[in-house]
Motif scaffolding. Structure first.
Motif: not given
Length: 260
Positions: A152-155, A175-180
């Motif tokens: 559930n992340v679009i990098p 934040e999601s992309r940074a966590a990835y």
């Protein structure tokens, strides 16, 4: 050795498609997400009748992950470490014996996180922190592993047909992309991007607004490999054709070929 991941979006609704795909693909290990079934209600007999081994970590109505394999796992662990109060069934890992030694394979269903302004988004980020901690631990143990599933992340922008459409979505938040990226910075390898740089390479097409015929897709199903296992990659493919089947999932399988 073939390792696959597929968000099945309801195993009972897609059972015929799953059985057909398993017959055709013949993966050594298939990681399923969003089975939407408790363990007791999983359609085990129909799959086992074809010779497959099954491990599940289910939940009523939503979530749930499974591992379908040709041979039994040496061991199985249910749940993601780091929060004993988390009751959502989103992580299942197993250890398999191969000619190159043991390999750990995990099926994960990372929280969606929407709407961003609710508790669901912080939960997503905390879950990703726990995933990072688990990856650190597994790297220290030096057992090759695959973290496969629906992240559930679009990098990156190229992982969406129209990235601007996702600016307010939890899948594309900074934040999601940074966590990835923090996961990747541990030394993990995004198997698909390591083997192809093709544009419009997607794994999900929404049921709404004609996304499939317009190829308005996104790439959110990923296979992250430990460094030692990435050296054994022979290729990765997306079984896009499955999306055109009757009563399809909105995701399609991703299949990794590892030299065994």
């Amino acid at each position: 050795m073939l390792v696959a991941t597929w968000n099945i979006n309801g195993v009972k609704a897609r059972l015929d498609a799953l059985l057909q795909w398993l017959d055709e693909c013949q993966p050594d290990v298939a990681c399923l997400q969003e089975i939407k079934s408790v363990d007791e209600a999983f359609p085990r007999s129909e799959i086992e009748a074809r010779g497959w081994q099954i491990e599940t970590h289910g939940q009523k109505g939503f979530n749930g992950v499974a591992l379908v394999s040709k041979t039994p796992a040496l061991s199985i662990e249910r749940g993601l470490a780091g929060d004993e109060t988390d009751e959502q069934a989103r992580f299942l890992s197993g250890l398999w014996s191969t000619s190159r030694g043991p390999i750990r394979i995990a099926s994960l269903y990372l929280p969606n996180g929407n709407p961003v302004g609710t508790d669901k988004f912080p939960y997503k980020l905390r879950w990703m922190e726990r995933l990072e901690s688990t990856a650190r631990q597994w790297l220290a143990e030096e057992t090759p592993f695959v973290l496969a599933g629906d992240y559930n992340v679009i990098p990156q922008p190229e992982d969406a047909k129209n990235a601007a459409d996702w600016l307010g979505d939890a899948l594309y938040q900074p934040e999601s992309r940074a966590a990835y990226r923090r996961l990747m910075n541990l030394g993990l390898v995004d198997a698909l991007r390591a083997t192809t740089d093709r544009a419009q390479t997607y794994t999900f097409w929404d049921y709404q607004a004609g996304a499939w015929p317009k190829n308005n897709g996104i790439r959110i199903d990923h296979m992250l490999l430990s460094p030692e296992l990435s050296a054994a990659m022979k290729g990765v493919r997306i079984d896009k054709y499955v999306r055109a089947w009757e009563k399809p999932s909105d995701h399609v399988p991703v299949v990794l070929n590892i030299e065994d």
